[in-house]
Motif scaffolding. Structure first.
Motif, PDB file in Angstrom:
ATOM      1  N   GLY A  16       0.807  -1.206   0.000  1.00 24.75           N
ATOM      2  CA  GLY A  16       0.000   0.000   0.000  1.00 24.75           C
ATOM      3  C   GLY A  16       0.845   1.263   0.000  1.00 24.75           C
ATOM      4  N   LEU A  17       0.280   2.318  -0.558  1.00 24.78           N
ATOM      5  CA  LEU A  17       0.976   3.606  -0.567  1.00 24.78           C
ATOM      6  C   LEU A  17       1.200   4.118   0.848  1.00 24.78           C
ATOM      7  N   ALA A  18       0.354   3.689   1.792  1.00 25.62           N
ATOM      8  CA  ALA A  18       0.483   4.164   3.170  1.00 25.62           C
ATOM      9  C   ALA A  18       1.842   3.826   3.760  1.00 25.62           C
ATOM     10  N   GLU A  19       2.434   2.714   3.343  1.00 22.65           N
ATOM     11  CA  GLU A  19       3.761   2.357   3.859  1.00 22.65           C
ATOM     12  C   GLU A  19       4.784   3.442   3.517  1.00 22.65           C
ATOM     13  N   VAL A  20       4.720   3.940   2.298  1.00 22.52           N
ATOM     14  CA  VAL A  20       5.649   4.986   1.860  1.00 22.52           C
ATOM     15  C   VAL A  20       5.319   6.313   2.549  1.00 22.52           C
ATOM     16  N   ILE A  21       4.040   6.647   2.606  1.00 21.88           N
ATOM     17  CA  ILE A  21       3.625   7.894   3.248  1.00 21.88           C
ATOM     18  C   ILE A  21       4.008   7.892   4.727  1.00 21.88           C
ATOM     19  N   ASP A  22       3.844   6.747   5.392  1.00 27.68           N
ATOM     20  CA  ASP A  22       4.205   6.658   6.811  1.00 27.68           C
ATOM     21  C   ASP A  22       5.696   6.888   7.016  1.00 27.68           C
ATOM     22  N   ARG A  23       6.516   6.432   6.075  1.00 26.96           N
ATOM     23  CA  ARG A  23       7.958   6.656   6.201  1.00 26.96           C
ATOM     24  C   ARG A  23       8.264   8.161   6.109  1.00 26.96           C
ATOM     25  N   ILE A  24       7.565   8.858   5.213  1.00 23.35           N
ATOM     26  CA  ILE A  24       7.740  10.315   5.107  1.00 23.35           C
ATOM     27  C   ILE A  24       7.361  10.977   6.432  1.00 23.35           C
ATOM     28  N   HIS A  25       6.204  10.605   6.963  1.00 25.74           N
ATOM     29  CA  HIS A  25       5.757  11.175   8.239  1.00 25.74           C
ATOM     30  C   HIS A  25       6.738  10.861   9.364  1.00 25.74           C
ATOM     31  N   SER A  26       7.311   9.663   9.356  1.00 29.36           N
ATOM     32  CA  SER A  26       8.191   9.252  10.459  1.00 29.36           C
ATOM     33  C   SER A  26       9.425  10.127  10.573  1.00 29.36           C
ATOM     34  N   HIS A  27       9.830  10.751   9.471  1.00 29.19           N
ATOM     35  CA  HIS A  27      10.981  11.651   9.480  1.00 29.19           C
ATOM     36  C   HIS A  27      10.581  13.098   9.759  1.00 29.19           C
ATOM     37  N   GLY A  28       9.305  13.327  10.056  1.00 24.91           N
ATOM     38  CA  GLY A  28       8.854  14.683  10.311  1.00 24.91           C
ATOM     39  C   GLY A  28       8.657  15.501   9.052  1.00 24.91           C
ATOM     40  N   MET A  29       8.678  14.842   7.885  1.00 21.20           N
ATOM     41  CA  MET A  29       8.447  15.544   6.629  1.00 21.20           C
ATOM     42  C   MET A  29       6.956  15.485   6.271  1.00 21.20           C
ATOM     43  N   VAL A  30       6.540  16.427   5.441  1.00 19.26           N
ATOM     44  CA  VAL A  30       5.156  16.483   4.974  1.00 19.26           C
ATOM     45  C   VAL A  30       5.080  15.799   3.612  1.00 19.26           C
ATOM     46  N   PRO A  31       4.157  14.843   3.420  1.00 16.14           N
ATOM     47  CA  PRO A  31       4.072  14.148   2.128  1.00 16.14           C
ATOM     48  C   PRO A  31       3.358  14.987   1.073  1.00 16.14           C
ATOM     49  N   GLY A  32       3.808  14.831  -0.158  1.00 14.34           N
ATOM     50  CA  GLY A  32       3.177  15.477  -1.295  1.00 14.34           C
ATOM     51  C   GLY A  32       2.965  14.488  -2.420  1.00 14.34           C
ATOM     52  N   LEU A  33       2.023  14.787  -3.300  1.00 15.25           N
ATOM     53  CA  LEU A  33       1.730  13.936  -4.448  1.00 15.25           C
ATOM     54  C   LEU A  33       1.585  14.789  -5.702  1.00 15.25           C
ATOM     55  N   TRP A  34       2.011  14.212  -6.819  1.00 12.10           N
ATOM     56  CA  TRP A  34       1.782  14.807  -8.139  1.00 12.10           C
ATOM     57  C   TRP A  34       0.358  14.489  -8.564  1.00 12.10           C
ATOM     58  N   LEU A  35      -0.304  15.449  -9.191  1.00  9.86           N
ATOM     59  CA  LEU A  35      -1.666  15.258  -9.676  1.00  9.86           C
ATOM     60  C   LEU A  35      -1.843  16.105 -10.925  1.00  9.86           C
ATOM     61  N   GLU A  36      -2.527  15.546 -11.906  1.00 13.48           N
ATOM     62  CA  GLU A  36      -2.868  16.311 -13.101  1.00 13.48           C
ATOM     63  C   GLU A  36      -4.395  16.405 -13.157  1.00 13.48           C
ATOM     64  N   PRO A  37      -4.982  17.330 -12.397  1.00  5.58           N
ATOM     65  CA  PRO A  37      -6.420  17.261 -12.135  1.00  5.58           C
ATOM     66  C   PRO A  37      -7.317  17.522 -13.331  1.00  5.58           C
ATOM     67  N   GLU A  38      -6.858  18.254 -14.333  1.00  2.00           N
ATOM     68  CA  GLU A  38      -7.763  18.717 -15.388  1.00  2.00           C
ATOM     69  C   GLU A  38      -7.956  17.723 -16.529  1.00  2.00           C
ATOM     70  N   VAL A  39      -7.322  16.552 -16.459  1.00  2.00           N
ATOM     71  CA  VAL A  39      -7.416  15.599 -17.567  1.00  2.00           C
ATOM     72  C   VAL A  39      -7.929  14.247 -17.088  1.00  2.00           C
ATOM     73  N   ILE A  40      -8.530  13.526 -18.022  1.00  2.00           N
ATOM     74  CA  ILE A  40      -8.941  12.134 -17.828  1.00  2.00           C
ATOM     75  C   ILE A  40      -8.417  11.347 -19.022  1.00  2.00           C
TER      76      ILE A  40
END
Length: 675
Positions: free
Chosen positions: A352-376
């Motif tokens: 799960g992506l949560a494993e990666v996100i949790d690692r970011i949080h564990s270092h005190g960093m804020v997680p970010g994601l790329w998104l291309e919202p205007e297209v399908i």
């Protein structure tokens, strides 16, 4: 004739309120500047075209419009912060209000309405037209394209379209214009909506920017007395735009900003202050974190748990504040034409992506994601789930570009889909940063809803801004980066709202240097996200060069940090430390270019960010071998800011001239602090 003088903190605007003609804006000057000698410009403040009301004489120019010539002054209201000038054209019932908003410079737009039961088919309405005392001037403007953004150049107006025509004995005036136009949804896809005009014979310059995230147009030309500068959003002639004006349907143009000064750098400094003044800055924007992004010269859209975990650990050790997972996190293979559902991939993240996100949080960093919202993507399940009205359409058919459909954000189903997506990712993963990308152009627009194609696009682009405003109201702790294949939509409709701007997708540090150096002409230094992507195993000068690109902006860190040697990681930490020192003052510094705005092939490139007590100077030497350059600077104390050693570079003062000599066998760059 009555003169109206209206002043802001820095500027005085002079209007001629003619009894028998339209209102004219005859002068825009700094308060300390004297009025220009000679006859006042004859150009009307407003130009407007409609079907049945053309131009005389006929030309491609958007001046000398029949309706514009027939507008007459009705009234005005003024305060320290706002001026509204009302004009009417009695035959058609057209009423135009020119609005001026005092900021650091002036922000302006036009509001059109009509009285009675008739209609008017507008095909053009200017946001602002300024009369110029002279067109014997140099125009600074910028070409843009993917990976080669912000390529500025200066051209004398008389050397191009605006040729001198002998007026005696026939008194002809040229019908030519110098026109700069950008089409489609990439507001900076080919050209920048910014210009600076510097007179050649007097210490006077004027600068402008058009604040729209879609099509725009500006032009310069000659009139009976002097010349004109015209600024607008979409037009019928250039962008297939028209609008039916009626008693219940008014129209407001896109806003523009105007500043004045004595020379090129004073005007760009004024534009910098104006951008700060119009920016809708939130408390979270004060944070200005260092963001690590896994894309550039690193994972390149192929993230997996195995690749990300060591990168996250390494980014934390050098001091990154945010960690953004870029494109591909949702894809089960190729991600281009399947985007739209925005669900984490199960093959890339087996636990799960949560494993990666949790690692970011564990270092005190804020997680970010790329998104291309205007297209399908055409292969996305959302392509079948959403109705046709949720997409840009023409003649009932979905607009398709490069394997993608394009959402129409006027549509509630489209907005609901994006709201659910963002809310879910923030709720489920604690995402505090989005990189919003936009890699697909819309073309001329959409006729969905019975509008002209150009007006459909205008409404969609305004709906996008409304969606962003609503999103950030719901999530006040969310930071958003603006990206469109690099900087293909770097305008101040978007950047008055968003936190960070990607200045390019350029992958080569030597080429990025001119982009980074020129960027403050178009975007605030505190919003200019410059990639710093050092490559492990490269020489020390190559490694340093890649980091220098980011120090005088918002250093956007990338690279395989997990593969780097301890000395390489120490150099990254040193760059971040130097960058954080600049961050303390960055939102008060203004740019200047001691060697001139850089061109794409310059050997030497330089950028100054100036504050009251110090100047941060970045100098790039982009050729191998020894070389020398001289700057005109007041004699100052020089401190090496990054790197902190002087290896290969020497500095010599002769009066108020600074000579820098480089003796490195390869290209190199340094950041200096002058006090």
């Amino acid at each position: 004739m009555t003169l109206l003088h209206w002043s802001t903190t820095d500027l005085t605007l002079t209007f001629a309120l003619d009894d028998g003609g339209p209102v004219r804006l005859t002068a825009v000057r700094e308060k300390s500047q004297p009025s220009a000698a000679g006859p006042e410009p004859s150009q009307p403040l407003v130009e407007v075209s409609a079907i049945g009301y053309g131009r005389s004489p006929s030309s491609n120019r958007h001046v000398e419009t029949a309706l514009g010539q027939q507008l007459r002054y009705v009234s005005h209201e003024e305060s320290e912060s706002l001026l509204r000038i009302v004009q009417e054209e009695p035959r058609s019932g057209l009423r135009v209000v020119s609005v001026f908003e005092a900021r650091a410079g002036v922000r302006a737009w036009s509001e059109a309405s009509i009285s009675g039961t008739g209609t008017l088919q507008l095909t053009f309405l200017s946001s602002l037209v300024v009369g110029l005392a002279s067109i014997d001037a140099d125009l600074y403007s910028a070409e843009n394209t993917w990976m080669a953004e912000n390529r500025w150049s200066a051209h004398p107006l008389r050397s191009g379209a605006l040729a001198q025509i002998v007026r005696d004995p026939h008194h002809h005036v040229a019908r030519s214009r110098h026109a700069v136009t950008n089409t489609g949804s990439w507001s900076t896809g080919e050209r920048s909506p910014i210009g600076v005009l510097v007179e050649r014979s007097t210490p006077y310059a004027i600068g402008w920017q058009i604040e729209h995230n879609g099509p725009w147009h500006y032009e310069l030309g000659e009139s009976l007395r002097g010349g004109y500068l015209l600024l607008s959003g979409p037009t019928d002639q250039e962008h297939q735009w028209s609008f039916e004006l009626s008693a219940g349907k008014p129209f407001t143009t896109v806003p523009v900003s105007l500043v004045a000064g004595t020379d090129r750098d004073s005007v760009f400094a004024a534009l910098t202050r104006q951008r700060r003044a119009i920016r809708q800055r939130r408390p979270i924007d004060d944070r200005m974190p260092v963001v690590f992004n896994d894309y550039m010269n690193t994972l390149l859209g192929d993230p997996t748990t195995e690749k990300l975990l060591p990168l996250i650990d390494a980014a934390a050790t050098v001091g990154a504040d945010y960690f953004c997972i870029d494109a591909g996190w949702y894809a089960e293979g190729d991600w281009w034409n399947t985007v739209g559902a925005w669900q984490p991939s199960t093959t890339r993240f087996p636990n799960g992506l949560a494993e990666v996100i949790d690692r970011i949080h564990s270092h005190g960093m804020v997680p970010g994601l790329w998104l291309e919202p205007e297209v399908i993507g055409v292969r996305s399940p959302m392509a079948a789930e959403l109705p046709d009205d949720a997409f840009l359409t023409r003649r009932g058919l979905r607009v398709e570009e490069s394997g993608r459909y394009l959402l129409d954000l006027r549509n509630q189903a489209a907005r609901a889909h994006l709201d659910e997506t963002v809310d879910r990712l923030v709720r489920d993963f604690g995402v505090g940063f989005f990189k919003f990308d936009n890699n697909t152009m819309t073309g001329p627009g959409t006729d969905n809803g019975g509008t002209s194609v150009g007006h459909g696009l205008l409404e969609h682009q305004r709906a996008l801004l409304d969606w962003l405003d609503d999103l950030q109201t719901r999530h006040p702790e969310l930071l958003i980066e603006n990206c469109a294949s690099g900087a293909m939509r770097m305008d101040y409709a978007m950047m008055s709202r968003l936190h960070l701007q990607s200045t390019s997708d350029q992958e080569h540090p030597l080429l990025y240097a001119t982009i980074a150096a020129a960027a403050p002409a178009a975007v605030l230094p505190e919003q200019a996200g410059h990639w710093a992507y050092p490559i492990s195993g490269s020489t020390r000068e190559e490694f340093t060069f890649a980091l220098v690109n980011g120090v005088l902006g918002r250093l956007y860190l990338s690279g395989h940090l997990n593969r780097m040697t301890p000395p390489e990681l120490d150099l990254v930490r040193s760059a971040l430390s130097a960058h954080r020192a600049v961050l303390d003052d960055l939102d008060s510094l203004v740019p200047s270019w001691p060697l001139g705005l850089p061109t794409w092939t310059d050997e030497w490139v330089a950028l100054c960010l100036n504050g009251p007590g110090a100047c941060y100077l970045t100098v790039w030497h982009r050729a191998p071998g020894p070389s020398t350059i001289t700057f005109a600077f007041p004699r100052s104390k020089i401190e090496p800011h990054f790197p902190t050693d002087l290896d290969g570079w020497t500095y010599t003062w002769t009066g108020d001239s600074l000579t820098i000599s480089v003796d490195t066998p390869e290209p190199s760059a340094r950041v200096l602090r002058l006090t």
